[in-house]
Scaffold this motif. Sequence first.
Motif, PDB file in Angstrom:
ATOM      1  N   ASP D 183       0.817  -1.221   0.000  1.00  0.00           N
ATOM      2  CA  ASP D 183       0.000   0.000   0.000  1.00  0.00           C
ATOM      3  C   ASP D 183       0.841   1.256   0.000  1.00  0.00           C
ATOM      4  O   ASP D 183       0.784   2.060   0.915  1.00  0.00           O
ATOM      5  CB  ASP D 183      -0.937  -0.005   1.208  1.00  0.00           C
ATOM      6  CG  ASP D 183      -2.002  -1.058   1.042  1.00  0.00           C
ATOM      7  OD1 ASP D 183      -2.300  -1.391  -0.118  1.00  0.00           O
ATOM      8  OD2 ASP D 183      -2.528  -1.544   2.054  1.00  0.00           O
TER       9      ASP D 183
ATOM     10  N   GLY E  14      -9.441  -6.964  -3.331  1.00  0.00           N
ATOM     11  CA  GLY E  14      -9.684  -5.568  -2.979  1.00  0.00           C
ATOM     12  C   GLY E  14      -9.932  -4.657  -4.152  1.00  0.00           C
ATOM     13  O   GLY E  14      -9.819  -3.444  -4.049  1.00  0.00           O
ATOM     14  N   ASN E  20     -15.177  -7.599  -3.056  1.00  0.00           N
ATOM     15  CA  ASN E  20     -14.085  -7.098  -2.236  1.00  0.00           C
ATOM     16  C   ASN E  20     -13.577  -5.805  -2.839  1.00  0.00           C
ATOM     17  O   ASN E  20     -13.370  -5.698  -4.033  1.00  0.00           O
ATOM     18  CB  ASN E  20     -12.976  -8.145  -2.099  1.00  0.00           C
ATOM     19  CG  ASN E  20     -12.460  -8.618  -3.448  1.00  0.00           C
ATOM     20  OD1 ASN E  20     -11.808  -7.853  -4.159  1.00  0.00           O
ATOM     21  ND2 ASN E  20     -12.763  -9.858  -3.805  1.00  0.00           N
ATOM     22  N   ILE E  22     -11.772  -1.627  -1.630  1.00  0.00           N
ATOM     23  CA  ILE E  22     -11.215  -0.800  -0.562  1.00  0.00           C
ATOM     24  C   ILE E  22     -12.094   0.421  -0.413  1.00  0.00           C
ATOM     25  O   ILE E  22     -12.405   1.119  -1.386  1.00  0.00           O
ATOM     26  CB  ILE E  22      -9.768  -0.412  -0.886  1.00  0.00           C
ATOM     27  CG1 ILE E  22      -8.937  -1.696  -0.970  1.00  0.00           C
ATOM     28  CG2 ILE E  22      -9.211   0.506   0.182  1.00  0.00           C
ATOM     29  CD1 ILE E  22      -7.529  -1.492  -1.422  1.00  0.00           C
ATOM     30  N   ILE E  28     -10.601  -2.791   3.798  1.00  0.00           N
ATOM     31  CA  ILE E  28     -11.100  -3.673   2.762  1.00  0.00           C
ATOM     32  C   ILE E  28     -12.452  -4.213   3.204  1.00  0.00           C
ATOM     33  O   ILE E  28     -12.595  -4.684   4.338  1.00  0.00           O
ATOM     34  CB  ILE E  28     -10.137  -4.832   2.519  1.00  0.00           C
ATOM     35  CG1 ILE E  28      -8.749  -4.266   2.175  1.00  0.00           C
ATOM     36  CG2 ILE E  28     -10.624  -5.726   1.381  1.00  0.00           C
ATOM     37  CD1 ILE E  28      -7.690  -5.311   2.068  1.00  0.00           C
ATOM     38  N   ALA E  51      -4.544  -7.773   1.435  1.00  0.00           N
ATOM     39  CA  ALA E  51      -4.851  -7.488   0.031  1.00  0.00           C
ATOM     40  C   ALA E  51      -3.728  -8.012  -0.853  1.00  0.00           C
ATOM     41  O   ALA E  51      -2.560  -7.942  -0.505  1.00  0.00           O
ATOM     42  CB  ALA E  51      -5.011  -5.981  -0.174  1.00  0.00           C
TER      43      ALA E  51
END
Lengths: 244, 252, 252, 236, 240
Positions: D183, E14, E20, E22, E28, E51
């Motif tokens: 991320d 995700g 699924n 975000i 998530i 994820a």
Amino acid sequence: MNPIEILFEYWPRLLDGALMTLKLTFLGALIAGLVSPGLALIRVQAAPMAQAPLRLYVSFIRGTPILAQLFLIFYGSGQFRPALEEWGLWTFFRDPFNCALLAFAMNSTAYQTEILRGGIMGVPQREIEAAKAIGMSRSKILRRVVFPHAYRIAWPALGNEVILLMKASALASVVTVFDVMGRTRQIFSRTFDFSVYLWAALIYLCITAAFVLLWRQAERRLSRHIHAPGTPRASAQPFKESQA
Amino acid sequence: MTKPETILKAEDIHKSFGRLEVLKGISLEARNHDVISILGSSGSGKSTFLRCLNFLEIPTSGKVTVHGEEILVKNGKPQNVRHIEDIRSRLGMVFQQFNLWTHRTALENVMEGPVQVKREPNAEARDKAEALLKRVGLEDRMHMYPSQLSGGQQQRVAIARALAMEPDAILFDEPTSALDPELVGEVLKVMQSLAAEGRTMIVVTHEMGFAREVSSEVVFLHEGRIAEQGPPDEMFANPKTEVFERFISKVK
Amino acid sequence: MTKPETILKAEDIHKSFGRLEVLKGISLEARNHDVISILGSSGSGKSTFLRCLNFLEIPTSGKVTVHGEEILVKNGKPQNVRHIEDIRSRLGMVFQQFNLWTHRTALENVMEGPVQVKREPNAEARDKAEALLKRVGLEDRMHMYPSQLSGGQQQRVAIARALAMEPDAILFDEPTSALDPELVGEVLKVMQSLAAEGRTMIVVTHEMGFAREVSSEVVFLHEGRIAEQGPPDEMFANPKTEVFERFISKVK
Amino acid sequence: MFELFAYGDAGWGDEILRGLAITVQLAIVTLPVGLFLGFLAAFASLSGLRPLRALGFGYTTIMRGLPEILTLFVVYNGAGLLLNKGLRWWNPDAPPSDFSPFAAGVIALGMVFGAFAGEVLRGAFQSLDKGQVEAGRAIGMTDRQIFRRIQLPQLWRFALPGLGNLWINMLKDTALVSVIALDDLMRMTKVAVGVTKQPFTFYLLACLIYWAMCVLSEVVLAQMERRANRGIRRAV
Amino acid sequence: APASAQSLRLGTEGAYPPFNFIESNGEIAGFDVEIGLELCKRIGVECEVVAQDWDGIIPGLLANKYDFIIASMFITEDRKKQVDFTNPYYLAAMTHVAPKGAGITEFTNEALAGKVIGAQSGTTQADYVEATYPDADIRLYPTQDEVNLDMASGRIDLQVGDMLPMLDWTRKSDDGACCELAGEPITDPAFVGEGVGIAVRQEDDELREKLNAALAEIRADGTYKSINDKYFDVDVYTMK
Ligand SMILES: Nc1ncnc2c1ncn2[C@@H]1O[C@H](COP(=O)(O)OP(=O)(O)OP(=O)(O)O)[C@@H](O)[C@H]1O
Ligand SMILES: Nc1ncnc2c1ncn2[C@@H]1O[C@H](COP(=O)(O)OP(=O)(O)OP(=O)(O)O)[C@@H](O)[C@H]1O
Ligand SMILES: [Mg+2]
Ligand SMILES: [Mg+2]
């Protein structure tokens, strides 16, 4: 499956990907190669204010990930579809290949411009004067004296840039252009066989090696006049370039 | 021989670099067959003057006329920019450092001007270039690159390059001073033969022998002005100014 | 004064580079207070010999003894490798190109050896370094970097750096020949004062004046061998070999 | 439009900042790893042992010739599999081990950085003046001391410009880890795009953030170079 | 084996709403995730959601980046070679999606030759497109989100996607309003398989059994239905 079987089964796809990689790299480098001489001249000769946009452009390209540039152009252009359609540009942006090529060409243009600028600045001033002294026009001096020298000086760096571009083209797969990398990921998601990555690595290394050889060959031709064969060098020239 | 006509005329040339005034009003006239030697101590402005003649330096003010074509300069702006390339192609120039194009062979160096500037056909230019290189004694070096030639050979190629443009006059800026002493002779010999042919030449030089024996007129620059001027025999025998007297006593 | 004892002894030093034998068996002994000048034309092996003494070059064979510590070399292999650093720290060396560490100030250059090699406390090393720099006349340059010093000043720092290790003997390899002529004097003066103090010194030099007046012994190398050796007055007055005679006639 | 970037649940400001933090963390953790590998590669290429030299040459050449993203995939997908296979071969009951995207990113980017840094450092070593080393030997310094006290400090001067460029490249290459679901800034941008359907806005924002980081790096590097060159140029 | 562990890691993609995705707070969420977390609760362990990009989702499981995948994955023969599946937790069908008014009615290779068809790379949809329309211009995207994004911006003429997400996208989202389902649902078992399952490593039989048991439990006590109704109008377990 063992690595050989993978290769047997999937080589058409890998070949397809390799051709796409070559196409992207070649066209990207070529477009940049056509645009950069003019831009490099601006960088060398134009007034600082006139250069400002160009410098900003180069700085932006150099300061941002090419992945982000690619997304910006590809998905970003979708956000402006109505405007682009109005200007008749949508047909261009609609094709992911065009978007990827645009991103790579813009990227390479920035780098090639800077490399060529260095080359132009390295051209011996005295040879330019000699050309002026026989009454050559500015454009002729550029064509006959400045650029032949500038390219010879810049040649190795330009070669590196093409290799970098080839490596960057592996990102095209994230915008659905299926180059070696894209094909590899596709095969992997089907077979989960790790060896396909090794084949991909091998393909990239072969392309790089072949390119390096070609480029060196060309460099040797370009710099014939520097280490020309078959003449007594020890006895000759007390004055070489560097001693001026 | 034709009757002497004016080939090159410089009138009241001034040149400043920033605040430094290097040339303080120099006038000179070269007629057909003249060989003018320009002498002067280092920094007196000899090179600068020579370079002003073909506008490699733009004078601050003054007028240069080559064979009827004239360029007037006021406040550092040539009044007729178009003619500059024209004037340059009529005045050959030979530099101290030869300034050959390193990426071209001797032959290509000589052909470059006729083909690119005068638009002569390739074959013709090649014939002429070969003849000229033979003329300066380099028939066996035509396809070599400058880096493969000795300094004296390079300078002779440079002279052939200047001749190839069939200039009205040739400017030499210390053509032998970057050469090893043993190589000076071969270049002076070529220059001497050019003079004997009746070429118009303007030569900045430190070679007193050349100035005395070959030139028809000697100009002595001192601090940006012509301090003394005249036929060499007279000048060297009776220096009129103290500075020239001191100069010749030093260089001999 | 103490009675002369042997400080440094080199026995039958041979050195080849590849197939080229540069030193063909040289022996030399330096006793307390000796100042030995090594002369010889370029390429005779002077530097190589000096560098063999502190193993900057490993001799091909031979034996070096410093103050009782000895290293024997056979077939290019020192028999006691551990002692090499020890021997080096006992022989100061001053290079032709000074070789000061560019990233350290004059003072730091001088302190480096005592602190890092001899593990002296910082404060002590600093006091000593300051005294040494004063000794060579650089008290006001202690905090400057080498690039801010003239050649002569740099060489004096290099001498102070060698002295700081309190060496048994100091080797100099043409310490003045990279200096502008006007700077040579200041370095020679320092060396002269070191000799006067009774330091043991071995000096490769082209300064005949120094060799004649300061040294206690002169060694003349020729093609990797000692061609002549003796007290300077005698040698310069009556050269015994033809090569040495030719040498002094050339350098004078 | 600015509410899009707001901080908090509604806007994407906080997600993007969190992504930025990961990106910066990744780059900062990778740097020492890459430098370490770079030094190893440089030593190997300069070593007297032929096999070691070949190893150094092979590593730097191959890594520099491969696309960074391929390296990343090889490490991420391959290394995990290999690790587990190896573990199981060694001990069939061993619990499968874990290999996080962050670790994969650090290793892959570090390997790439190391290969380029190896060349930079090798060049820097070779441009060091031999006399400086000899002067160290002449006072009896050990090789270790010479390396630490003389070569290393002077190395920076030659290596810094090259390493600076590599740092900036690496900072940009961190964007690639978004493809393996770490991320970082780039991936958080993608997520924001997925939800807001404003690709241009968000990708442009991401570009601007990377650009700012690179420009900042350049400023800092210029400062460091000035420091490294202190004492080299005449200060008077 | 992780079945006896106190905590498990749940792998999902995700980028596949509503299964699924975000959320704007970075969490998530989605049907898959809720079902997965509920199953964890029934087994009695804490679950962490991880994820993972789709391309690497099975290798990730094998490399132990998480312990099971609940990411709307079709149970297919190819995948069974690599992992084991639980019983299906919902039934699957695929569908074509086309821009409104595109007028595509015939779904054969000949009719669609030269058309630009999109799908998510590495999915059964992608396999279906490549197998069925070899003469079309096929574009494969890393995520379904990106397929949708490009469909909305008009780069592709047709896409093949999972029935439920496509329903959701075309009916509920702003950008999905551009498009509509086209043709009959695709239920060819060669592609759709037995339905959508949870993937576990082949050696984790114990975990698989526990998941199956938990699934039956939530199905029986109505928990499944209440989650289902948050997302869908139909019961996806039976597609009725
Ligand atoms: N481009 C320039 N910018 C500033 N000053 C210049 C420039 N070119 C020449 N000068 C100055 O002009 C003066 C005259 O220079 P010039 O080269 O004409 O002297 P010269 O007589 O040819 O000397 P030499 O015998 O050394 O070649 C010198 O003081 C020089 O420093
Ligand atoms: N590292 C080396 N490799 C090969 N040959 C060398 C090396 N160092 C010195 N030589 C050769 O050894 C010979 C002696 O060199 P040395 O430097 O000792 O001479 P020198 O007497 O100090 O001369 P100079 O007065 O020029 O310094 C020379 O022929 C030189 O070329
Ligand atoms: Mg001059
Ligand atoms: Mg020497």
